[in-house]
Design a protein around this motif. Structure first.
Motif, PDB file in Angstrom:
ATOM      1  N   LEU A   1       0.789  -1.296  -0.085  1.00  0.00           N
ATOM      2  CA  LEU A   1       0.057   0.221  -0.100  1.00  0.00           C
ATOM      3  C   LEU A   1       0.862   1.171   0.173  1.00  0.00           C
ATOM      4  O   LEU A   1       0.173   1.984  -0.445  1.00  0.00           O
ATOM      5  CB  LEU A   1      -0.821   0.120   1.294  1.00  0.00           C
ATOM      6  CG  LEU A   1      -2.152  -0.885   1.139  1.00  0.00           C
ATOM      7  CD1 LEU A   1      -2.770  -0.950   2.571  1.00  0.00           C
ATOM      8  CD2 LEU A   1      -3.001   0.139   0.404  1.00  0.00           C
ATOM      9  N   GLY A   2       2.111   1.102   0.623  1.00  0.00           N
ATOM     10  CA  GLY A   2       3.001   2.458   0.790  1.00  0.00           C
ATOM     11  C   GLY A   2       2.490   2.845   2.141  1.00  0.00           C
ATOM     12  O   GLY A   2       1.746   2.154   2.905  1.00  0.00           O
ATOM     13  N   LYS A   3       2.927   4.207   2.595  1.00  0.00           N
ATOM     14  CA  LYS A   3       2.733   4.705   3.693  1.00  0.00           C
ATOM     15  C   LYS A   3       1.115   5.323   3.888  1.00  0.00           C
ATOM     16  O   LYS A   3       0.913   5.352   4.955  1.00  0.00           O
ATOM     17  CB  LYS A   3       3.654   5.659   4.180  1.00  0.00           C
ATOM     18  CG  LYS A   3       5.080   5.255   4.032  1.00  0.00           C
ATOM     19  CD  LYS A   3       6.145   6.215   4.543  1.00  0.00           C
ATOM     20  CE  LYS A   3       7.584   5.714   4.531  1.00  0.00           C
ATOM     21  NZ  LYS A   3       8.479   6.777   4.621  1.00  0.00           N
ATOM     22  N   GLN A   4       0.810   5.687   2.939  1.00  0.00           N
ATOM     23  CA  GLN A   4      -0.770   6.243   2.962  1.00  0.00           C
ATOM     24  C   GLN A   4      -1.683   5.377   2.443  1.00  0.00           C
ATOM     25  O   GLN A   4      -1.687   4.929   1.350  1.00  0.00           O
ATOM     26  CB  GLN A   4      -0.849   7.795   2.114  1.00  0.00           C
ATOM     27  CG  GLN A   4      -2.121   8.370   2.469  1.00  0.00           C
ATOM     28  CD  GLN A   4      -2.384   9.514   1.359  1.00  0.00           C
ATOM     29  OE1 GLN A   4      -1.640   9.536   0.313  1.00  0.00           O
ATOM     30  NE2 GLN A   4      -3.064  10.495   1.884  1.00  0.00           N
ATOM     31  N   VAL A   5      -2.776   5.074   3.188  1.00  0.00           N
ATOM     32  CA  VAL A   5      -3.859   4.523   2.833  1.00  0.00           C
ATOM     33  C   VAL A   5      -5.134   5.427   2.466  1.00  0.00           C
ATOM     34  O   VAL A   5      -5.157   5.896   1.625  1.00  0.00           O
ATOM     35  CB  VAL A   5      -4.513   3.521   3.806  1.00  0.00           C
ATOM     36  CG1 VAL A   5      -5.449   2.676   3.269  1.00  0.00           C
ATOM     37  CG2 VAL A   5      -3.245   2.548   3.936  1.00  0.00           C
ATOM     38  N   VAL A   6      -5.661   5.874   3.533  1.00  0.00           N
ATOM     39  CA  VAL A   6      -6.835   6.790   3.365  1.00  0.00           C
ATOM     40  C   VAL A   6      -6.638   7.891   4.690  1.00  0.00           C
ATOM     41  O   VAL A   6      -6.274   7.443   5.917  1.00  0.00           O
ATOM     42  CB  VAL A   6      -8.154   6.241   3.450  1.00  0.00           C
ATOM     43  CG1 VAL A   6      -9.241   7.462   3.368  1.00  0.00           C
ATOM     44  CG2 VAL A   6      -8.355   5.346   2.350  1.00  0.00           C
ATOM     45  N   ASP A   7      -6.398   9.353   4.464  1.00  0.00           N
ATOM     46  CA  ASP A   7      -6.544  10.331   5.500  1.00  0.00           C
ATOM     47  C   ASP A   7      -7.861  10.937   5.454  1.00  0.00           C
ATOM     48  O   ASP A   7      -8.233  11.580   4.306  1.00  0.00           O
ATOM     49  CB  ASP A   7      -5.216  11.232   5.332  1.00  0.00           C
ATOM     50  CG  ASP A   7      -4.199  10.554   5.572  1.00  0.00           C
ATOM     51  OD1 ASP A   7      -4.145   9.574   6.296  1.00  0.00           O
ATOM     52  OD2 ASP A   7      -3.130  10.926   4.921  1.00  0.00           O
ATOM     53  N   VAL A   8      -8.729  10.832   6.508  1.00  0.00           N
ATOM     54  CA  VAL A   8      -9.922  11.751   6.322  1.00  0.00           C
ATOM     55  C   VAL A   8      -9.621  12.652   7.451  1.00  0.00           C
ATOM     56  O   VAL A   8      -9.501  12.390   8.552  1.00  0.00           O
ATOM     57  CB  VAL A   8     -10.985  10.713   7.010  1.00  0.00           C
ATOM     58  CG1 VAL A   8     -12.410  11.518   7.105  1.00  0.00           C
ATOM     59  CG2 VAL A   8     -11.238   9.436   6.392  1.00  0.00           C
ATOM     60  N   ILE A   9      -9.690  14.141   7.031  1.00  0.00           N
ATOM     61  CA  ILE A   9      -9.269  15.098   7.806  1.00  0.00           C
ATOM     62  C   ILE A   9     -10.681  16.083   8.186  1.00  0.00           C
ATOM     63  O   ILE A   9     -10.816  16.628   7.300  1.00  0.00           O
ATOM     64  CB  ILE A   9      -8.006  15.773   7.459  1.00  0.00           C
ATOM     65  CG1 ILE A   9      -6.762  14.724   6.976  1.00  0.00           C
ATOM     66  CG2 ILE A   9      -7.616  17.111   8.148  1.00  0.00           C
ATOM     67  CD1 ILE A   9      -5.732  15.232   5.999  1.00  0.00           C
TER      68      ILE A   9
END
Length: 605
Positions: A282-290
């Motif tokens: 996936l890498g370091k980022q999946v989903v960021d909900v901000i």
């Protein structure tokens, strides 16, 4: 204990196979029996025979004179033009039934949100199910036969039903026989377990946890063909003993025997290894909900959502129907766009959803199972071992003849398992499970959980099945009043929060309706904290401090996992040091969560 019902030499045969052969069993006063077994092996049929709704080909069922029996079928046959209040309380006036503590308890537990004067035909399927259950439970029965009573109940409803059944009779009176795939519920209400298999009914002492232990002991001497089931049950036992000690604290669960059987059994999941694999995919980022929110016109569904989903994260989502759980998941996948804040997704993220609809199988309806599976990958790696799709199907309970079956002719449980297999073969890296336990028996649930244990991706689960949530996820959140709240105390904490909210609403209502009045009476009986004002404030401060430290630890853990993924994979010494730090951090977090629970219990009184 007095005898209530007996069955002697039961034999039942359908055109294609023998269902029961020489089954003899009995039900006594005080019996609390959970019935388990594979779908199609005869659990519901057994209930029908014992309750007198189906005659066996030979053998007989006898009851003590005057014994009354109440039965809940899987199908609810209620007159569509009947009024809810008439179905539940028989048309009696409020002043007549409101004085009955049992009726008030049943209405507050099952029917507070159901329109009291509505017709049955105007209700949803779930509401009809709850009305049928409520109508049964207000009655006075010597034996209750319940077939899948937790269907259409949320986590709170299941917890209420378990407590109601435990309080319904004194310890040595009444009897309960329940068929359910809800393993938490089985463990809560049953003191004995009947396993229906191969034409017989095999009794076990204790609830689900004790049954798993005894089954592992039984299977140790089983034939080679049973080896896979034996190994799967050993893993289930290891989780029950190590991961849920409260569930196995009952006297009938022989802890020493369990420890011996699982001495060489590894942990259910290798969290560090799975996180490493998930990060590489996936890498370091999946989903960021901000700071995100969703509104429809003037209606604000979600607001101030802050959720940074990590590689390999396994999260369970709790909340009442209509709280916004589905909207939250759609926000994550991009099906719904935020009306405030923002959502960013990693470039390599590939979502897959196992939902309740089975719609993605419709296009394959006329094709055979092996043809459908053959279009996907020729191999799948699970637990470090390469498996063919056929081996995966076998692991999920498919027999060789069933591989030639058309998809449209599969049972609901078989379709659910096929759907999961096709999703896994498509290799997503973020898997969303939306009520995945429908139509699955306890063995198949264990098999599905076993498969998910080795799945190296991010897992998000919405389910009313408490056992599943606790089994496959490491962290739980609740959607409450449109915001996400972390639950260090898991499902127990969620139930406590909801109970407090319901009681507060009941106390704030000046003129309660009939159904609200029952809830208010329950609220009035709740225990209150015995802390002084100063002690309560100190406890609240300590709770807030622990909450902050737990969240900080979670952030540090994610940072370490990022560091692990970015580190030179050939530097085993350096990787080992990072792994050691992760383990130490997880141990500290577990202690903080234990402290959090103690302080929380102190506040609740």
């Amino acid at each position: 204990m007095a005898h209530l019902l007996g069955a002697e030499a039961l034999h039942l045969e359908f055109p294609t196979r023998v269902i029961f052969e020489g089954v003899t069993l009995g039900i006594d006063e005080g019996s609390r029996i959970g019935v388990v077994g594979r779908n199609g092996d005869g659990k519901s049929t057994l209930m029908s025979i014992l309750s007198g709704r189906l005659e066996p080909d030979s053998g007989r069922v006898t009851t003590r004179r005057g014994v009354t029996m109440g039965v809940l079928d899987q199908r609810d046959i209620l007159p569509l033009d009947a009024i809810v209040s008439d179905v539940i309380v028989g048309g009696r006036e409020e002043h007549e039934w409101a004085g009955d503590a049992r009726i008030r308890d049943v209405i507050s537990g099952l029917a507070t949100d159901i329109p009291w004067e509505s017709t049955i035909g105007a209700l949803s399927g779930g509401q009809r199910r709850r009305v049928a259950l409520a109508a049964l439970l207000v009655g006075d029965w010597d034996i209750l036969f319940l077939d899948e009573p937790t269907n259409h109940l949320d986590v709170e409803g299941v917890a209420w039903l378990a407590q109601h059944l435990k309080r319904r009779w004194s310890p040595n009176s009444g009897a309960l026989v329940v068929v359910t795939h809800d393993r938490w519920f089985l463990d809560e209400v049953s003191t004995d377990t009947w396993e229906v298999h191969d034409g017989i009914v095999e009794p076990f002492e204790g609830g689900y946890a004790a049954y798993v232990l005894q089954r592992v002991e039984r299977d140790r001497s089983a034939s080679v063909t049973e080896a896979k089931r034996q190994n799967l049950m050993k893993k289930e036992l290891a989780w029950l003993r190590r991961g849920a000690p409260a569930r196995t604290a009952k006297p009938k669960f022989r802890i020493d025997a369990a420890e011996t059987l699982i001495a060489d059994e590894p942990p259910v999941r290798d969290k560090v290894a799975l996180s490493q694999m998930a990060t590489s995919r996936l890498g370091k980022q999946v989903v960021d909900v901000i700071e995100a929110g969703v509104s429809y016109g003037d209606r604000r569904i979600l607001h101030d959502i802050e959720w940074r989903i990590a590689p390999g994260e396994r999260t369970g989502i709790l909340g009442v129907n209509g709280a916004g759980k589905s909207t939250l998941l759609k926000l994550v996948t991009g099906e719904v766009e935020p009306t405030e804040g923002r959502v960013t997704r990693g470039k390599t993220v590939k979502f897959a959803i196992l939902d309740q609809q089975l719609a993605d199988l419709a296009e394959f309806a006329d094709e055979r199972v092996n043809t459908v599976v053959g279009r996907y990958r020729t191999s799948y790696v699970s637990g470090g071992k390469e498996m063919t799709p056929g081996q995966l199907l076998e692991r999920l309970g498919f027999t060789t003849p069933q591989l030639q079956t058309a998809v449209k002719d599969l049972s609901g449980g078989q379709k659910r398992r096929l759907q999961l297999l096709l999703i896994l073969l498509d290799e997503p890296n973020v898997l969303i499970l939306d009520e995945p336990t429908n139509d699955l028996d306890t063995d198949m649930l264990a098999a599905m959980e076993d498969l998910l244990d080795t799945w190296p991706g991010t897992l998000l689960v919405v389910s009313h099945d408490r056992y599943l949530l606790e089994r496959v996820t490491d962290t739980q959140y609740a959607v409450l009043d449109g915001v996400m709240r972390h639950l260090p105390g898991g499902v127990d904490q969620y139930l406590a929060i909801r109970k407090e909210a319901v009681e507060g609403a009941g106390e704030a209502t000046d003129r309660p309706t009939a159904t609200q009045g029952a809830s208010a009476s329950v609220a009035a009986a709740a225990k209150k904290s015995g802390l002084s004002g100063a002690e309560k404030r100190n406890a609240e401060k300590e709770l807030a401090s622990l909450d902050r430290r737990i969240k900080k630890g979670a952030a540090e853990r994610l940072a370490l996992l990022d560091q692990f993924a970015a580190h030179d994979q050939g530097d085993y010494t350096g990787l080992g040091e990072i792994q050691k730090k992760v383990a130490e951090l997880e141990a500290r977090t577990e202690k903080l969560e234990a402290e959090w629970l103690l302080v929380s219990e102190k506040l609740e009184g």
